[in-house]
Design an enzyme around this catalytic site. Structure first.
Site, mmCIF file in Angstrom:
data_model
loop_
_atom_site.group_PDB
_atom_site.id
_atom_site.type_symbol
_atom_site.label_atom_id
_atom_site.label_comp_id
_atom_site.label_asym_id
_atom_site.label_seq_id
_atom_site.Cartn_x
_atom_site.Cartn_y
_atom_site.Cartn_z
ATOM 1 N N HIS A 1 0.831 -1.216 0.000
ATOM 2 C CA HIS A 1 0.000 0.000 0.000
ATOM 3 C C HIS A 1 0.862 1.261 0.000
ATOM 4 C CE1 HIS A 1 -4.118 -1.739 0.420
ATOM 5 N NE2 HIS A 1 -3.393 -2.782 0.779
ATOM 6 N N ALA B 1 -6.078 -14.255 -5.038
ATOM 7 C CA ALA B 1 -5.042 -14.678 -4.097
ATOM 8 C C ALA B 1 -4.078 -13.540 -3.775
ATOM 9 C CB ALA B 1 -4.262 -15.854 -4.675
ATOM 10 N N SER C 1 -1.981 -10.881 -8.409
ATOM 11 C CA SER C 1 -2.128 -10.050 -9.611
ATOM 12 C C SER C 1 -2.544 -10.793 -10.862
ATOM 13 C CB SER C 1 -0.833 -9.308 -9.907
ATOM 14 O OG SER C 1 -0.637 -8.339 -8.974
ATOM 15 N N ASP D 1 1.480 -3.582 -9.693
ATOM 16 C CA ASP D 1 1.207 -4.886 -10.324
ATOM 17 C C ASP D 1 1.458 -4.865 -11.832
ATOM 18 O OD1 ASP D 1 0.455 -5.251 -7.726
ATOM 19 O OD2 ASP D 1 -1.674 -5.448 -8.126
#
Ligand code: GLA
Length: 389
Positions: A36, A126, A129, A176
């Protein structure tokens, strides 16, 4: 054993009755540390993994795009490049095909129609990505078919992020798609999410990257992710800075008391996580798994206490792994949070013991064992040879 490659090739032939002209792949990723932080213009340290999405593709001489999703019972999608491209509520996987195509067009890239067959082995939900991997594979396919040779990998990542934000409705950051575009075999990348500078950091010889899926499924488009992002923006606004990246921990601590307690904890996670991520890249480069493990443990605690994005089964998995690994490496939750995977970095010699511990002592709330994958840090999106071998 069928692979995404063989599955995509077979689905293409079955559905479209001809052979594809291109075969491309884009990997999923695991983030070693830096959670984050990307949408706060901070630092992340992910590596691309040897699980990804493969697209078999061939051009068409009209303006239609047809897609078959080989892993979803040959689910199909079809849209026209000259008509409005809108999300299909009945099949969210199509967001990650339609979105990138729409945004390529919006940026003035000339596209022709195409047939695409898609297959992948990144577990969905999960935190590895799967969606970025699908988007990058679609972009790579159009790059291979069209006049997009000048489309740089970082540009593709920005397009994918824009599509995920605007088309799929998730405010996710650049990490990602960028690692899926830029991954380097055997390396993690220290990415500065403000400048998009990416420095490869070699993984120490003899160290294994283990991904353990808690089988607690997570949904990113959920409000919790977007709420975290808003809380971070609130904190940045309070300090009058563009992003939390622009604050140091001492600057923050001096005035932290002015913030709402929840916003304060969110911001503290991001600031301390940025520092840990830069320190982790140094530790990895020096082969110092002990220091890396300490930083991973601190990262997990910060996600649990300050950012509040872990869930008890994931905390339990981390604890089990940390017990086996001791100070020879580390373990932490990876990805957006609220379930998903734990990543461990450990000496290869400890892998059997770690597997065993998890198999014996972990069950998800619905009674499933964890899914363990020892991964290999891999290259980013690219073309694959059409012929095997
Ligand atoms: C998701 C998002 C990323 C990043 C992580 C948390 O994976 O897609 O942009 O914010 O969560 O680090």
């Amino acid at each position: 054993m069928p692979t995404p490659r063989s599955t995509a090739l077979a689905a293409f032939q079955r559905r479209f009755g001809r052979a594809p002209a291109r075969l491309v792949q884009a990997p999923g990723r695991v983030n070693l540390i830096g959670e984050h932080t990307d949408y706060n213009d901070g630092f992340v340290l992910p590596c691309a993994i040897d699980r990804g999405t493969v697209v078999a593709a061939a051009p068409r001489d009209d303006r239609v795009v047809r897609v078959v999703a080989a892993d979803l019972g040959d689910g199909v999608d079809e849209f026209h490049l000259d008509r409005p491209i809108v999300p299909r509520a009945d099949a969210t996987w199509t967001h990650y095909v339609r979105g990138p195509v729409k945004h390529l067009l919006a940026h003035g890239h000339a596209l022709a129609g195409a047939d695409l067959a898609v297959s992948g082995d990144v577990p969905q939900g999960a935190g590895l990505s799967s969606s970025a991997s699908l988007q990058l594979a679609v972009l790579q396919a159009f790059k291979g078919l069209g006049r997009l040779d000048t489309l740089a990998p970082s540009r593709m990542a920005l397009l994918a992020q824009e599509a995920e934000n605007r088309f799929a409705g998730c405010d996710c950051g650049i990490m990602d798609p960028l690692i899926s575009a830029l991954g380097v075999e055997g390396h993690a990348l220290l990415i500065d999410c403000r400048t998009l500078d990416a420095q490869p950091v070699p993984l120490p010889a003899g160290a294994a990257v283990m991904i353990v899926h808690s089988r607690v499924r997570r949904g990113l488009v959920g409000s919790a992710y977007n709420l975290r992002r808003q809380q971070c923006e609130t904190a940045a606004r309070h300090f009058g800075v563009k992003a939390l990246r622009d604050l140091s921990v001492p600057m923050f601590e001096a005035r932290a008391i002015e913030l709402d307690p929840v916003v304060r904890r969110r911001a503290r996670h991001v600031l301390t996580e940025n520092d840990r991520t830069v320190a982790a890249a140094r530790a990895l480069a020096a082969g110092d798994l002990r220091e890396m493990g300490a930083l991973m443990a601190a990262s997990h605690d910060s996600m649990r206490v300050d950012f509040e994005i872990t869930v008890p089964p994931v905390d339990e998995l981390v604890r089990l792994l940390q017990q086996v690994i001791g100070d020879a490496g580390g373990a932490r939750m990876t990805g957006g949070g609220f379930g998903g995977c734990v990543v461990a970095l450990l000496p290869e010699s400890l892998v059997p013991q770690a597997r065993d511990e998890v198999a014996r002592h972990y069950r998800s709330p619905s009674g499933e064992p964890a899914d363990v994958h020892v991964c290999h840090a891999s290259n980013g999106a690219g073309d694959l040879p059409l012929q095997d071998g």
